[in-house]
Design an enzyme around this catalytic site. Structure first.
Site, short mmCIF file in Angstrom:
data_model
loop_
_atom_site.label_atom_id
_atom_site.label_comp_id
_atom_site.label_asym_id
_atom_site.label_seq_id
_atom_site.Cartn_x
_atom_site.Cartn_y
_atom_site.Cartn_z
N ASN A 1 0.87 -1.18 0.00
CA ASN A 1 0.00 0.00 0.00
C ASN A 1 0.91 1.23 0.00
O ASN A 1 1.53 1.53 1.01
CB ASN A 1 -0.89 -0.03 1.26
CG ASN A 1 -1.70 1.25 1.41
OD1 ASN A 1 -1.77 2.07 0.50
ND2 ASN A 1 -2.33 1.40 2.58
N LYS B 1 0.07 4.24 -0.18
CA LYS B 1 -0.56 5.42 0.46
C LYS B 1 -0.36 6.65 -0.44
O LYS B 1 -0.36 6.51 -1.67
CB LYS B 1 0.00 5.61 1.87
CG LYS B 1 -0.10 4.31 2.68
CD LYS B 1 0.19 4.47 4.14
CE LYS B 1 0.05 3.13 4.84
NZ LYS B 1 0.19 3.21 6.29
N HIS C 1 -9.27 1.24 5.27
CA HIS C 1 -7.98 1.44 5.91
C HIS C 1 -8.15 2.39 7.10
O HIS C 1 -8.94 3.33 7.05
CB HIS C 1 -6.96 2.01 4.91
CG HIS C 1 -5.56 1.94 5.44
ND1 HIS C 1 -5.08 2.84 6.37
CD2 HIS C 1 -4.56 1.06 5.22
CE1 HIS C 1 -3.84 2.51 6.68
NE2 HIS C 1 -3.49 1.43 6.00
N GLU D 1 -6.44 4.73 8.13
CA GLU D 1 -6.20 6.15 7.83
C GLU D 1 -7.44 6.79 7.21
O GLU D 1 -7.70 7.98 7.41
CB GLU D 1 -4.96 6.28 6.93
CG GLU D 1 -3.69 6.01 7.72
CD GLU D 1 -2.54 5.42 6.93
OE1 GLU D 1 -2.56 5.47 5.69
OE2 GLU D 1 -1.61 4.90 7.58
N GLU E 1 -4.85 -4.89 10.73
CA GLU E 1 -3.83 -3.88 10.91
C GLU E 1 -4.08 -3.14 12.23
O GLU E 1 -4.92 -2.21 12.26
CB GLU E 1 -3.85 -2.87 9.76
CG GLU E 1 -3.56 -3.47 8.41
CD GLU E 1 -3.03 -2.43 7.43
OE1 GLU E 1 -1.93 -2.65 6.89
OE2 GLU E 1 -3.68 -1.39 7.23
N GLY F 1 3.18 2.21 10.78
CA GLY F 1 4.17 3.27 10.62
C GLY F 1 4.91 3.63 11.90
O GLY F 1 5.58 4.66 11.95
N SER G 1 4.00 -2.20 10.25
CA SER G 1 5.45 -2.25 10.47
C SER G 1 6.08 -3.58 10.06
O SER G 1 7.04 -4.04 10.69
CB SER G 1 5.79 -1.92 11.93
OG SER G 1 5.42 -0.58 12.23
P1 13P Z 1 3.46 0.32 7.52
O1 13P Z 1 3.92 -0.96 6.89
O2 13P Z 1 4.15 1.54 7.00
O3 13P Z 1 3.44 0.23 9.02
O4 13P Z 1 1.91 0.54 7.06
C1 13P Z 1 1.03 -0.52 7.19
C2 13P Z 1 -0.21 -0.15 6.49
O5 13P Z 1 -0.95 0.72 6.91
C3 13P Z 1 -0.51 -0.85 5.22
O6 13P Z 1 -1.81 -0.58 4.81
#
Ligand code: 13P
Length: 243
Positions: free
Chosen positions: A9, A11, A89, A91, A159, A165, A203
């Site tokens: 992803n 983002k 997601h 976010e 997640e 992150g 992560s």
């Molecule tokens: P990270 O791998 O950067 O922690 O992000 C995970 C994520 O949100 C994938 O959708």
């Protein structure tokens, strides 16, 4: 048999120059025995058509077309060449106040457009500390995953919000507990729930991928930061193929 899936992803990252990373990845994994999905920003979906990988959007609107400035429909994603879309997601849940019912509606729009969904669920740190993780998972699964989900059109991504992150990863026992719980719920609700893939996300890196992939009911990963560079994503794909 559930085929393993390594999903990236991107983002809100990625310009046309970054497509070279996919080229490198394709050269290294042209004979991959696992599925590889890249979800770039929508601006790059058309340009990704040359790659070997499955391509996905990161969100879609619940309706096909209309007066929704700035939004993208599932049909548009499919038209651009995507075969998947991420829905729910954390976010988007946080930044755009997306609710479980909105996510279910988006997921149904995806199915109608012929896309598969990666539906994301996961608890916040406050929810984990309060001991309500499995309740949150139950609520999100029940509310976000449509009744017509199947193992063909749906992947679940667990997640934990606090692991995204941050470099913080749940213990393997914690991942195993939640994945087993999700599997039990999917199997109880869907006739092919045993075949639905469940990804872990948060992560994931080359250094921790192998141990995470050894956890039962982990069918792959949804990777953010470490999917942007071929050198970072490649070891994760290799670890998944070896798991
Ligand atoms: P990270 O791998 O950067 O922690 O992000 C995970 C994520 O949100 C994938 O959708």
């Amino acid at each position: 048999m559930r085929r393993k899936l390594a999903a990236g992803n991107w983002k809100m990252n990625g310009l046309r120059a970054d497509l070279a990373e996919l080229q490198t990845l394709a050269e290294r994994h042209s004979d991959a025995t696992v599925d590889i999905l890249i979800c770039p920003p929508a601006t790059l979906i058309c340009a990704c058509q040359e790659t070997l990988f499955d391509i996905g959007g990161q969100d879609c609107h619940a309706v096909t077309a209309g007066a929704h400035t700035g939004d993208i429909s599932a049909q548009m994603l499919a038209d651009a060449g995507a075969t998947y879309v991420i829905t729910g997601h954390s976010e988007r849940r946080a930044d755009h106040a997306e609710t479980d019912s909105m996510i279910a509606a988006k997921s149904m729009a995806a199915y109608a457009a012929g896309l598969s969904t990666v539906i994301c669920i996961g608890e916040t740190l406050a929810e984990r500390d309060a001991g309500t993780t499995l309740d949150i998972i139950d609520r999100q699964l029940a509310g976000s995953v449509p009744a017509n989900a199947t193992a063909y059109n749906t992947v679940i991504a667990y997640e934990p919000v606090w692991a995204i992150g941050t470099g913080k990863v749940p213990t393997l026992a914690q991942i195993g507990q939640v994945h087993a719980h999700i599997r039990a719920r999917l199997t109880a609700r869907f006739t092919d729930g045993d075949n639905m893939r469940i990804l872990y996300g948060g992560s994931v890196k080359g250094s921790n991928a192998a141990e995470i992939f050894a956890v039962p009911e982990v069918d792959g990963a949804l990777v953010g930061g470490a999917s942007l560079k071929a050198d970072d994503f490649s070891p994760i794909i290799t670890a998944l193929a070896a798991s």
